[in-house]
Enzyme design. Sequence first.
Site, PDB file in Angstrom:
ATOM      1  N   TYR A  33       4.740  -2.594 -11.729  1.00 47.11           N
ATOM      2  CA  TYR A  33       3.644  -3.470 -11.330  1.00 47.11           C
ATOM      3  C   TYR A  33       2.945  -4.028 -12.551  1.00 47.11           C
ATOM      4  CZ  TYR A  33       0.088   0.103 -12.391  1.00 47.11           C
ATOM      5  OH  TYR A  33      -0.722   1.002 -13.030  1.00 47.11           O
ATOM      6  N   ARG A  52       5.486  -7.859 -20.617  1.00 45.40           N
ATOM      7  CA  ARG A  52       5.542  -6.405 -20.370  1.00 45.40           C
ATOM      8  C   ARG A  52       6.266  -6.114 -19.061  1.00 45.40           C
ATOM      9  NH1 ARG A  52       0.047  -3.063 -20.187  1.00 45.40           N
ATOM     10  NH2 ARG A  52      -0.168  -4.200 -18.228  1.00 45.40           N
ATOM     11  N   ARG A 100      18.532   5.105   2.207  1.00 45.49           N
ATOM     12  CA  ARG A 100      18.003   6.046   1.219  1.00 45.49           C
ATOM     13  C   ARG A 100      19.115   6.816   0.521  1.00 45.49           C
ATOM     14  NH1 ARG A 100      16.084  11.056   0.275  1.00 45.49           N
ATOM     15  NH2 ARG A 100      14.187  11.137  -0.990  1.00 45.49           N
ATOM     16  N   LYS A 149       5.398   0.540 -16.884  1.00 45.85           N
ATOM     17  CA  LYS A 149       4.305   0.463 -15.908  1.00 45.85           C
ATOM     18  C   LYS A 149       4.876   0.625 -14.500  1.00 45.85           C
ATOM     19  CE  LYS A 149       0.057  -2.273 -15.284  1.00 45.85           C
ATOM     20  NZ  LYS A 149      -0.941  -1.217 -15.360  1.00 45.85           N
ATOM     21  N   GLU A 182      -4.341   8.817 -23.085  1.00 44.09           N
ATOM     22  CA  GLU A 182      -5.023   7.642 -22.511  1.00 44.09           C
ATOM     23  C   GLU A 182      -5.692   8.069 -21.221  1.00 44.09           C
ATOM     24  OE1 GLU A 182      -2.178   4.620 -21.317  1.00 44.09           O
ATOM     25  OE2 GLU A 182      -0.822   6.140 -20.502  1.00 44.09           O
ATOM     26  N   LEU A 207       0.683   3.740 -22.238  1.00 49.77           N
ATOM     27  CA  LEU A 207       1.123   2.393 -21.885  1.00 49.77           C
ATOM     28  C   LEU A 207       0.533   1.448 -22.935  1.00 49.77           C
ATOM     29  CD1 LEU A 207       2.381   0.526 -19.622  1.00 49.77           C
ATOM     30  CD2 LEU A 207       0.026   0.164 -18.898  1.00 49.77           C
TER      31      LEU A 207
HETATM   32  N1  PLP Z   1      -2.903   2.881 -19.465  1.00 50.17           N
HETATM   33  C1  PLP Z   1      -2.684   3.040 -18.143  1.00 50.17           C
HETATM   34  C2  PLP Z   1      -2.117   4.341 -17.657  1.00 50.17           C
HETATM   35  C3  PLP Z   1      -2.974   2.001 -17.256  1.00 50.17           C
HETATM   36  O1  PLP Z   1      -2.733   2.155 -15.936  1.00 50.17           O
HETATM   37  C4  PLP Z   1      -3.527   0.800 -17.747  1.00 50.17           C
HETATM   38  C5  PLP Z   1      -3.845  -0.322 -16.852  1.00 50.17           C
HETATM   39  O2  PLP Z   1      -3.698  -0.262 -15.674  1.00 50.17           O
HETATM   40  C6  PLP Z   1      -3.757   0.684 -19.129  1.00 50.17           C
HETATM   41  C7  PLP Z   1      -3.430   1.745 -19.962  1.00 50.17           C
HETATM   42  C8  PLP Z   1      -4.354  -0.570 -19.713  1.00 50.17           C
HETATM   43  O3  PLP Z   1      -3.413  -1.605 -19.710  1.00 50.17           O
HETATM   44  P1  PLP Z   1      -3.876  -3.135 -19.599  1.00 50.17           P
HETATM   45  O4  PLP Z   1      -4.863  -3.345 -20.702  1.00 50.17           O
HETATM   46  O5  PLP Z   1      -2.626  -3.915 -19.801  1.00 50.17           O
HETATM   47  O6  PLP Z   1      -4.493  -3.309 -18.249  1.00 50.17           O
END
Ligand code: PLP
Length: 285
Positions: A33, A52, A100, A149, A182, A207
Amino acid sequence: MSRIAYVNGQYVNLRDAAVNVEDRGYQFADGIYEVCEIIGGKMVDFPRHIARMQRSLRELRIAEAMPLTSLKVVMQEVIRRNRINYGIVYLQISRGVAHRDHGFPSPDVKPSVVVTAKSLNFAKNQATAAKGVKVITTAENRWPRVDIKTVGLLPNVLARQEARDKGAYEAWYVDADGFVTEGASCNAWIVTKDGKVVTRTAVSGILAGITRAVLIEVLASMQLKLEERNFTPAEAYDAAEAFVSSASQIVMPVINIDGKPIGDGKPGGIATRLRQEFHKFAAIS
Ligand code: PLP
């Protein structure tokens, strides 16, 4: 006004929008996503989000669902049909619908594409940022490929709920070596007492946030010193400032971590300036 979603080629009322029960996104979290901020009805940093997205698809060997120009048109159309001025647009692509079976389906199974959008309350977000938010720390328990993501967000869901249960806004993960990775849905930052802005490198454990990447450019233009390195919760407790970044929050000042006030317990000056400056550097399209 009823909200509109795009689902596999059709614009439908959100209340009627549905995917097949054998969609692999639904059964295996086999999908990715993206979330883009919308300002003035336009997407913020779309090219970087789409780059990304392409990387996430490549890493999972999911085919590109449609040409990028068409995808952009669809996302803009969902924003237009929902009359969003300020908010977010959400794009989800799964490996598609098949009986599945854990292994990949036949190559002619087409990826599923869903786009939704929603308005956010700008004044409310500004008020939250003006007050600052509380964070807790929690043990990292996600798979090592958090650089992708994916929609597999169960650990993030549990971490966020743990934060809420403890009266906090967000949870920061701490890895097995004792370093902050994070947040459940954001990147984590601190500002040292001598004014250095610190965030973990995007090499592993996080991420690579698009907001993070733009903020690195904002920092350079403000002649602020960036250190991309690991930091511990103890260093964060003792920092002058802390904040989180993501597309939906941009920069959100953190005033308390694990019950300990950060700095003077108020949003920091650097975090506040970064929040103000951000959109001058973001690409709006
Ligand atoms: N880290 C995680 C786990 C996230 O889910 C997100 C955003 O949803 C971010 C970092 C920040 O990413 P972005 O600045 O691209 O929204």
